[in-house]
Design an enzyme around this catalytic site. Structure first.
Site, PDB file in Angstrom:
ATOM      1  N   TYR A 226       0.845  -1.193   0.000  1.00  0.00           N
ATOM      2  CA  TYR A 226       0.000   0.000   0.000  1.00  0.00           C
ATOM      3  C   TYR A 226       0.884   1.248   0.000  1.00  0.00           C
ATOM      4  CZ  TYR A 226      -3.888   3.059   1.592  1.00  0.00           C
ATOM      5  OH  TYR A 226      -4.841   4.042   1.707  1.00  0.00           O
ATOM      6  N   CYS A 227       0.637   2.133  -0.977  1.00  0.00           N
ATOM      7  CA  CYS A 227       1.339   3.421  -1.050  1.00  0.00           C
ATOM      8  C   CYS A 227       2.852   3.168  -1.114  1.00  0.00           C
ATOM      9  CB  CYS A 227       0.933   4.291   0.143  1.00  0.00           C
ATOM     10  SG  CYS A 227       1.605   5.974   0.136  1.00  0.00           S
ATOM     11  N   LEU A 228       3.620   3.786  -0.237  1.00  0.00           N
ATOM     12  CA  LEU A 228       5.062   3.606  -0.239  1.00  0.00           C
ATOM     13  C   LEU A 228       5.446   2.155   0.022  1.00  0.00           C
ATOM     14  CD1 LEU A 228       7.876   4.817  -0.376  1.00  0.00           C
ATOM     15  CD2 LEU A 228       7.623   5.574   1.989  1.00  0.00           C
TER      16      LEU A 228
END
Length: 579
Positions: free
Chosen positions: A310-312
């Protein structure tokens, strides 16, 4: 001794570092040089663009005529006159009454004029153009008539109806917020959403803890429940606390996965302080992802792993998966990325805060503190959505006296984290500034990785209104690899689009699978091909996983003490509670 290697060189560097750190404190980590260069670039090119100047002048004259015409129409029929510009900030019918109709229309036309003036000036660097337009919009947003009681008819009406009680409640809200801010306490109501009590309550055990993260293994949904043999390993971003994926029971993605017969492991990152200042991207890769993967392999042996980022955390997962593909490591069955970028050439408005001048300022400040504070990240996100996250809340809380009820997502958003100085500097330079991952230059264990090496099936989720990872930027993995990619574009933003449980109202998504080796489909063409479906995308993902998993059987035990992974305690663990 040469000048380059003299002791004076290090002394001079320390002086410069200290000066930039002081400047960062005085400017809230915003580089005045970057902004000054952007304005100079724009103003100097506008000065030698008489055609553009004439165009802006004609636009101003046209808008003045529109305003005069609207004035006369509004005098004749205030509620029926059609305003030149509409905007959700002024949707209340009270704004259609004189003089507020002219006031807000004048503001909106002025805002449109500045937007035209700051865009399309030939010769201006694109980054400078975006920076000038952004800050011009910020200044105008601050001066909106909706932000001030005497020029906001909704506030005036409420004040008259309540004889000023709304202002008294707003005063109390302001005092309470100021007290909490000075005391370092969370916003009002956040105390009702404590991890392990109201949120992050899916049953599980901590089976690994190191200086970077804890690994949580979640228990089966019920005694005797069967699970698919392939475990899921979730890698959240360390810019956020992991329980965004395990909020309340009704909207917890982790609980949903467990209920669907999945053995789920999730990383909970440590909230770093000064002691963790020297942790870098390699540490998060080795002691984070790879340490977690080794633990999962020990607890659920001889089974490929469905990895989720998720995301980074998704960016880190893509780096790890590319390195594993390069090295012939086939322990991953699939890869799922939620709002995660692998190409940072067009990172959206977040890129406004990332250039050489800005990064050097942040590095100087982080060199003093050892980390990037949570408040700095929150401030940047507030600027990206200043109306939704700042001005509308100030008006509601302090002028209307209406404090919205705290919910789980709002409380999680206030439970922010820090980032180690070394890691954040590497992240900004390697990924944002230099785009090393997309360009095949990002090193893992001394050798660069290439996303083109990825061959495992990929499930990707982008969100329509994402200001952190714009979906068109997320989409770019489709031309970086020939692997099979199922791409989902869902309604909502960076967080709300992911926390999109079945039954959530007003949700929709698009889904299309790009077969392995098929010709590239551009984002706009993809939009035309992918049909719109109502509801949550979660069941689509679960079905996708099911098609790539074996039949369910007995669940694994919690932990593996004989292999070095004893149960260390109950979920949600220690690290998520660190402030």
């Amino acid at each position: 001794m040469t000048l380059e290697s003299s002791p004076a060189d290090g002394f001079a560097a320390r002086i410069d570092l200290g000066t930039r750190a002081l400047l960062a404190r005085l400017t809230a980590s915003m580089s005045p040089q970057a902004l000054a260069l952007a304005w100079l670039d724009w103003a100097s090119h506008l000065a030698v663009s008489p055609g553009k100047g004439l165009q802006v002048g004609l636009q101003a004259a046209c808008q003045a005529a529109q305003l005069v015409g609207y004035r006369w129409a509004a005098l004749a029929a205030p509620t029926q006159a059609v305003p030149p510009v509409t905007d959700r900030r002024f949707a209340d019918p009270a704004w259609r009454q004189w003089p507020f109709n002219l006031l807000h229309q004048s503001f909106l036309l002025h805002e449109r004029l500045w937007d035209g003036a700051t865009h399309g000036v030939r010769g201006v660097e694109p980054h400078h153009e975006q920076l000038v337009a952004f800050f011009a919009r910020q200044w105008l947003d601050m001066l909106s008539p909706g932000n001030f009681g005497p020029t906001n008819p909704v506030v005036l009406r409420r004040t008259m109806e309540e004889a000023g009680n709304n202002l008294w409640r707003g005063h109390l809200n302001l005092v309470e917020d100021a007290r909490r801010l000075l005391a370092g306490e969370p916003p009002a109501g956040a105390e009702n959403f404590v991890p392990g009590r109201e949120v992050a309550v899916t049953p599980g055990k901590v089976v690994l803890r190191n200086r970077v993260m804890e690994l949580i293994q979640y228990a089966p949904a019920a005694a005797g429940a069967q699970v698919h043999p392939e475990p899921l390993l979730v890698v959240p971003a360390w810019i956020m606390k992991y329980y965004i994926l395990d909020l309340s029971p009704h909207n917890s993605l982790i609980r949903y996965l467990v209920a669907q017969g999945r053995t789920v492991f999730c990383i909970s990152w440590k909230n770093p302080g000064e002691a963790e200042r020297d942790l870098g991207m390699d540490d998060y890769l080795e002691e984070g992802f790879h340490a977690a993967l080794d633990a999962v392999n020990a607890i659920v042996p001889q089974q490929p792993v469905h990895a989720v980022g998720y995301c980074l955390g998704g960016t880190l997962l893509a780096i790890a998966a590319a390195a594993m593909a390069r090295d012939g490591d086939h322990r991953l069955a699939t890869m799922t990325l939620f709002a995660a970028q692998t190409d940072f050439a067009e990172p959206g408005e977040l890129g406004l805060f990332i250039d050489e001048s800005e990064v050097s300022l942040l590095e100087a400040q982080m060199a003093r503190t050892g980390y990037l504070t949570a408040g700095q990240m929150a401030g940047a996100f507030q600027m990206l959505r200043s109306y939704d996250l700042l001005w509308s809340r100030l008006v509601g809380d302090y002028l209307l006296g209406e404090r919205p009820a705290m919910n789980d997502l709002m409380a999680w958003n206030a439970d922010a984290t820090r980032m180690p100085a070394k890691m954040h500097g590497q992240y900004l330079r390697r990924l944002f500034l230099h785009d090393d991952l997309a360009q095949g230059r990002y090193p893992v264990r001394g050798r660069p990785v290439a996303l083109a090496d990825l061959t495992l099936p990929v499930f990707m989720v982008g969100t329509e209104t994402d200001h952190v990872a714009p979906w068109r930027s997320v989409f770019k993995l489709q031309y970086q690899t020939l692997a099979e990619i199922t791409f989902v574009l869902t309604s909502g933003g960076h967080n709300a689009g992911i926390v999109s449980e079945p039954g959530h109202p007003r949700r929709h998504y698009r889904l299309l699978t790009h077969p392995a080796g098929a010709p590239y489909v551009a984002p706009e063409e993809w939009l035309g091909l992918a049909p719109v479906a109502e509801g949550s995308w979660w069941p689509e993902w679960v079905q996708w996983l099911r098609q790539r998993s074996a039949d369910p059987g007995a669940p694994p035990r919690m932990g593996a003490p004989r292999r070095g992974y004893p149960v260390l305690g109950d979920a949600p663990g220690r690290y998520v509670l660190e402030k």
